[in-house]
Design an enzyme around this catalytic site. Sequence first.
Site, PDB file in Angstrom:
ATOM      1  N   GLU A  43       0.879  -1.172   0.000  1.00 38.89           N
ATOM      2  CA  GLU A  43       0.000   0.000   0.000  1.00 38.89           C
ATOM      3  C   GLU A  43       0.913   1.217   0.000  1.00 38.89           C
ATOM      4  O   GLU A  43       1.563   1.516   1.002  1.00 38.89           O
ATOM      5  CB  GLU A  43      -0.903   0.002   1.241  1.00 38.89           C
ATOM      6  CG  GLU A  43      -1.788  -1.220   1.378  1.00 38.89           C
ATOM      7  CD  GLU A  43      -2.955  -1.210   0.408  1.00 38.89           C
ATOM      8  OE1 GLU A  43      -3.193  -0.151  -0.216  1.00 38.89           O
ATOM      9  OE2 GLU A  43      -3.619  -2.240   0.280  1.00 38.89           O
ATOM     10  N   CYS A  77      -0.919   9.118   2.846  1.00 37.67           N
ATOM     11  CA  CYS A  77      -0.743   8.584   1.495  1.00 37.67           C
ATOM     12  C   CYS A  77      -1.866   9.047   0.572  1.00 37.67           C
ATOM     13  O   CYS A  77      -1.676   9.165  -0.638  1.00 37.67           O
ATOM     14  CB  CYS A  77      -0.652   7.071   1.532  1.00 37.67           C
ATOM     15  SG  CYS A  77      -2.068   6.242   2.280  1.00 37.67           S
TER      16      CYS A  77
END
Length: 288
Positions: A43, A77
């Site tokens: 991820e 993120c």
Amino acid sequence: FGDAAWKAPQLAGVAFTGSTRTAKAINRALAQREGAILPLIAETGGINAMVVDSSALLEQAVDDVLLSGFGSAGQRCSALRLLFVQHDVADRLVALLRGAMDELVIGDPADPATDVGPVIDAAARAALERHVAGMAAKATVLHRCRLDARHAGGDFVAPTLIELRDAAQLDVEAFGPIVHLVRFPAGGLEAVARAIRDSGYGLTLGVQTRLDAHWQLLQAHARVGNLYVNRGMTGAVVGTQPFGGEGLSGTGPKAGGPHYLLRFAVERCLTVNTVAAGGNTTLLSLAP
């Protein structure tokens, strides 16, 4: 620690959350490892975009830009990096955004009144300042919040709004409170979607519009794991809003989604010739 871990015979796979660069380094290390071919679940980050068209409620868009781009000092993120704004409303949005940025409270993250805290360390601060300086040479710094003596003792980076000539000027993820703005003409949504695809990243996309056809067009053409319409782009709740990306932003099933746990298992097939039962039987099972 990493080098020792990649070589450990007990290693069955890697689940990693972090930068795309580090994920690629882990992938290379696993490929060079002797023994079984191991799965990597990554991820990673993204050059995440938000698209604001001329029908958008600009006050709401500004709130969502502030939260998505500058909340957590831009260290998520899923944080907003690239803001596409339709020409027709761009000047008005920039004016509102400048005023709203000046109202941000920059300070101690332990203080509930603080909007923007410091970045993680001095190295991150230095890298972000180099990014802003580099962009200033080829783009336009529209606005930077003011820092003063109170911020001298911490790794603070002033929230910054930079206007680019085109999206291709941003080819790295600047992991901090920096938003890059690109104007686009009416009828240019498909070109915007192409620019988002061309970045190679596919984590998060925000759309500010009151026209269903516009977010549906972007949903159809942009390759991203998460699409947010008329809301902030950060703070997905795992288990309620599955979260993860594709391309340079991730390797597959999203955390909290229906297929995520299956990624940690191997599928095994058992086929038995059961003549007495009148035919063959095939069983599928999962093992950790």
